[in-house]
Design an enzyme around this catalytic site. Structure first.
Site, PDB file in Angstrom:
ATOM      1  N   ARG A   1      81.193  -0.311  71.966  1.00 28.07           N
ATOM      2  CA  ARG A   1      82.060   0.563  71.264  1.00 28.07           C
ATOM      3  C   ARG A   1      81.373   1.590  70.165  1.00 28.07           C
ATOM      4  O   ARG A   1      80.423   0.854  69.390  1.00 28.07           O
ATOM      5  CB  ARG A   1      83.194  -0.052  70.464  1.00 28.07           C
ATOM      6  CG  ARG A   1      84.031   0.995  69.903  1.00 28.07           C
ATOM      7  CD  ARG A   1      85.286   0.365  69.292  1.00 28.07           C
ATOM      8  NE  ARG A   1      84.986  -0.324  67.798  1.00 28.07           N
ATOM      9  CZ  ARG A   1      85.815  -0.714  67.167  1.00 28.07           C
ATOM     10  NH1 ARG A   1      86.916  -1.404  67.445  1.00 28.07           N
ATOM     11  NH2 ARG A   1      85.094  -1.460  65.724  1.00 28.07           N
TER      12      ARG A   1
ATOM     13  N   CYS B   1      82.160   4.147  67.134  1.00 30.71           N
ATOM     14  CA  CYS B   1      83.393   4.566  66.262  1.00 30.71           C
ATOM     15  C   CYS B   1      82.671   5.475  65.221  1.00 30.71           C
ATOM     16  O   CYS B   1      81.844   5.315  64.561  1.00 30.71           O
ATOM     17  CB  CYS B   1      84.223   3.544  65.543  1.00 30.71           C
ATOM     18  SG  CYS B   1      85.328   4.090  64.596  1.00 30.71           S
TER      19      CYS B   1
END
Length: 115
Positions: free
Chosen positions: A91, A93
């Site tokens: 991930r 972000c």
């Protein structure tokens, strides 16, 4: 959002690309809802797009999250852990100045297409 100028989910070469999903439920943006509920709606939309391609969250290998306020990051993580089983996908972000439709969170992902 039936006339959006993009394809919400595309399958190509063994991959599924899910376009950025925002907190939209039954045609209504959830601007006035708590951030956790917004994240849950975004992730539910991701699940729906994956299902359209015959996949599930277990097939996701990479996600990108866009936040308009990094102060929301702890709540994002809390909802993420409640949604994705181990091993969670990779991930990124990032904080952004703004998102479409005045949303606070958007999530896109890549998944392996089931064989």
């Amino acid at each position: 959002m039936t006339n959006a100028p993009y394809t919400p989910v595309v399958t190509a070469g063994g991959w599924i690309a899910v376009s950025g999903q925002v907190p939209l439920r039954d045609g209504t943006f959830l601007h006035d809802k708590p951030f956790a509920e917004q994240v849950d709606a975004v992730l539910a939309n991701v699940v729906d797009r994956l299902a359209e391609a015959g996949a599930s969250l277990a097939d996701v290998v990479k996600t990108t999250v866009f936040l308009t306020d990094m102060a929301d990051y702890p709540v994002l993580n809390e909802r993420w852990v409640a949604t994705f089983a181990d091993p969670r996908p990779a991930r990124s972000c990032v904080a952004v100045a703004a998102l479409p439709f005045d949303c606070r969170v958007e999530v896109e992902c890549w998944a392996m297409a089931p064989s």
